[in-house]
Design an enzyme around this catalytic site. Structure first.
Site, PDB file in Angstrom:
ATOM      1  N   GLY A  41       0.818  -1.211   0.000  1.00  0.00           N
ATOM      2  CA  GLY A  41       0.000   0.000   0.000  1.00  0.00           C
ATOM      3  C   GLY A  41       0.846   1.254   0.000  1.00  0.00           C
ATOM      4  O   GLY A  41       2.078   1.208  -0.040  1.00  0.00           O
ATOM      5  N   PHE A 100       2.615   9.381   3.100  1.00  0.00           N
ATOM      6  CA  PHE A 100       3.903   9.475   2.418  1.00  0.00           C
ATOM      7  C   PHE A 100       4.453   8.058   2.384  1.00  0.00           C
ATOM      8  O   PHE A 100       4.082   7.206   3.178  1.00  0.00           O
ATOM      9  CB  PHE A 100       4.853  10.421   3.178  1.00  0.00           C
ATOM     10  CG  PHE A 100       5.389   9.800   4.448  1.00  0.00           C
ATOM     11  CD1 PHE A 100       6.594   9.117   4.449  1.00  0.00           C
ATOM     12  CD2 PHE A 100       4.671   9.867   5.626  1.00  0.00           C
ATOM     13  CE1 PHE A 100       7.073   8.527   5.618  1.00  0.00           C
ATOM     14  CE2 PHE A 100       5.139   9.285   6.789  1.00  0.00           C
ATOM     15  CZ  PHE A 100       6.349   8.613   6.783  1.00  0.00           C
ATOM     16  N   GLY A 101       5.324   7.810   1.439  1.00  0.00           N
ATOM     17  CA  GLY A 101       6.033   6.528   1.407  1.00  0.00           C
ATOM     18  C   GLY A 101       5.226   5.346   0.896  1.00  0.00           C
ATOM     19  O   GLY A 101       4.002   5.365   0.862  1.00  0.00           O
ATOM     20  N   LYS A 107       8.025   0.698   5.620  1.00  0.00           N
ATOM     21  CA  LYS A 107       7.576   1.906   4.916  1.00  0.00           C
ATOM     22  C   LYS A 107       8.803   2.695   4.471  1.00  0.00           C
ATOM     23  O   LYS A 107       9.569   3.193   5.292  1.00  0.00           O
ATOM     24  CB  LYS A 107       6.716   2.745   5.854  1.00  0.00           C
ATOM     25  CG  LYS A 107       6.002   3.878   5.178  1.00  0.00           C
ATOM     26  CD  LYS A 107       5.165   4.579   6.214  1.00  0.00           C
ATOM     27  CE  LYS A 107       4.069   5.402   5.648  1.00  0.00           C
ATOM     28  NZ  LYS A 107       3.258   5.983   6.721  1.00  0.00           N
ATOM     29  N   ASP A 120      -5.129  12.634  10.686  1.00  0.00           N
ATOM     30  CA  ASP A 120      -5.424  12.003   9.396  1.00  0.00           C
ATOM     31  C   ASP A 120      -6.142  10.674   9.616  1.00  0.00           C
ATOM     32  O   ASP A 120      -5.826   9.674   8.988  1.00  0.00           O
ATOM     33  CB  ASP A 120      -4.133  11.808   8.594  1.00  0.00           C
ATOM     34  CG  ASP A 120      -4.396  11.608   7.112  1.00  0.00           C
ATOM     35  OD1 ASP A 120      -5.518  11.945   6.651  1.00  0.00           O
ATOM     36  OD2 ASP A 120      -3.499  11.118   6.409  1.00  0.00           O
TER      37      ASP A 120
HETATM   38  O1  ACK Z   1      -4.981  -2.022   2.741  1.00  0.00           O
HETATM   39  P1  ACK Z   1      -3.896  -1.196   2.292  1.00  0.00           P
HETATM   40  O2  ACK Z   1      -3.592  -1.069   0.863  1.00  0.00           O
HETATM   41  O3  ACK Z   1      -2.638  -1.632   3.096  1.00  0.00           O
HETATM   42  O4  ACK Z   1      -3.961   0.290   2.889  1.00  0.00           O
HETATM   43  C1  ACK Z   1      -2.957   0.604   3.795  1.00  0.00           C
HETATM   44  C2  ACK Z   1      -1.838   1.436   3.179  1.00  0.00           C
HETATM   45  O5  ACK Z   1      -0.612   0.750   3.467  1.00  0.00           O
HETATM   46  C3  ACK Z   1      -1.775   2.858   3.750  1.00  0.00           C
HETATM   47  O6  ACK Z   1      -1.574   2.885   5.108  1.00  0.00           O
HETATM   48  C4  ACK Z   1      -0.846  -0.519   3.991  1.00  0.00           C
HETATM   49  N1  ACK Z   1      -0.189  -0.636   5.287  1.00  0.00           N
HETATM   50  C5  ACK Z   1       0.308   0.376   6.020  1.00  0.00           C
HETATM   51  N2  ACK Z   1       0.844  -0.089   7.145  1.00  0.00           N
HETATM   52  C6  ACK Z   1       0.684  -1.441   7.129  1.00  0.00           C
HETATM   53  C7  ACK Z   1       1.018  -2.473   8.043  1.00  0.00           C
HETATM   54  N3  ACK Z   1       1.640  -2.184   9.192  1.00  0.00           N
HETATM   55  N4  ACK Z   1       0.676  -3.721   7.731  1.00  0.00           N
HETATM   56  C8  ACK Z   1       0.039  -3.989   6.564  1.00  0.00           C
HETATM   57  N5  ACK Z   1      -0.310  -3.043   5.652  1.00  0.00           N
HETATM   58  C9  ACK Z   1       0.022  -1.784   5.939  1.00  0.00           C
HETATM   59  C10 ACK Z   1      -2.311  -0.721   4.109  1.00  0.00           C
END
Ligand code: ACK
Length: 278
Positions: A30, A34-35, A50, A142
């Site tokens: 995902g 940012f990142g 990230k 956010d």
């Molecule tokens: O469901 P997604 O595409 O997967 O939407 C969010 C996206 O990044 C933005 O926050 C993924 N993501 C972020 N942190 C984590 C994490 N710790 N474990 C799994 N997916 C993550 C998430």
């Protein structure tokens, strides 16, 4: 820059410095405010990594490292450490259920009102923890379903993405996708308090109960949504929504922050609703 493996005595936080070569990066999962977020392995553990992709994201990266390392709560994603030398990245616990946004809007998972209220309740507990931090409350700024992660088969919710907590400029320039959850005072003035998270929480409550995207019909532009919210527009009331839940959301998204509940009050009310449904 100093390495992350240090204790900041003034702000009482500790960050473990991780050697980038020890991380085995896998697929992209995902993108945050940012990142880019990758699945990865570090220390024989499944992790989320990230990475910042642009030099301009460095400030948000440092804010997130600093804020996440100060917090410790069951409804907030756990930071394992960070790489601050050369390649900049955060290493955190991996949430196998992905984001709540994906579950609500990109999956066919059937869920009940009790599940919806449990997600909202867990979110309120994480936010209340942030708001009660000393010496200053931490405002997330956010809150939205893409930043709410699910683990344990979708039962346990954790808040992520702290890149905008505390830095006003980053918030307004990087978060164009957040307009639907943003309190009017955030985009119309520079004076806002933790009540802006309460506003976002009210919109999230509407979203989990209705399973609809807020302001989806507003042409999709951040500006059109902000204009509508500024003019008092809110998501439509939900047919057959229990009155206590409807009152909870409408009180949280009141235009005047003073009329909104505190996050501690949100917890009490939500708790009552959740347990009356059990
Ligand atoms: O469901 P997604 O595409 O997967 O939407 C969010 C996206 O990044 C933005 O926050 C993924 N993501 C972020 N942190 C984590 C994490 N710790 N474990 C799994 N997916 C993550 C998430």
């Amino acid at each position: 820059m100093a390495t992350a493996d240090q204790i900041d005595n003034e702000n009482h936080y500790y960050v473990r410095e991780i050697d980038y070569s020890e991380i085995q990066k896998k697929e992209v999962v995902g993108e945050g405010s940012f990142g880019i977020v990758y699945k990865g392995i570090w220390n024989d553990t499944l992790v989320a990594v990230k990475n910042i992709s642009r030099e301009t994201e460095k400030k948000s990266f440092l804010i997130e490292v600093r804020q996440l390392s100060r917090v410790n709560h069951e409804n907030i994603v756990k930071l394992y450490g960070a790489c601050t030398q050369g390649m900049l990245c955060l290493v955190m616990e991996y949430a196998e259920g992905g984001s709540l946004f994906n579950v609500l809007h990109r999956s066919n998972l059937q869920y009940t009102l009790a599940h919806a209220m449990s997600w909202a309740y867990q979110c309120s507990k994480g936010v209340e923890y942030l708001h009660s931090m000393k010496p200053k409350p931490l405002i997330h700024r956010d809150l939205k379903p893409p930043n709410l992660l699910l683990i344990n088969g979708g039962v346990h919710l954790k808040i992520c993405d702290f890149g905008t907590a505390a830095d006003k400029n980053t918030y307004m320039t990087n978060n164009k996708g957040s307009a639907a959850w943003m309190a009017p005072e955030v985009f119309s003035s520079s004076h806002y308090t933790e009540k802006c998270d309460v506003f976002s929480w009210g919109i999230i409550l509407w979203e989990v109960v209705s399973r609809k995207k807020p302001f989806y019909n507003k042409g999709g532009t951040a500006f059109s949504i902000m204009w509508a919210v500024h003019k008092g527009k809110r998501p439509p009331l939900i047919r057959n929504c229990p009155l206590p839940i409807e009152n909870l959301m409408t009180t949280c998204w009141d235009h005047d922050p003073k009329n909104r509940l505190s996050m501690a009050e949100v917890i009490s009310f939500t708790h009552l609703v959740v347990f009356s449904m059990a």
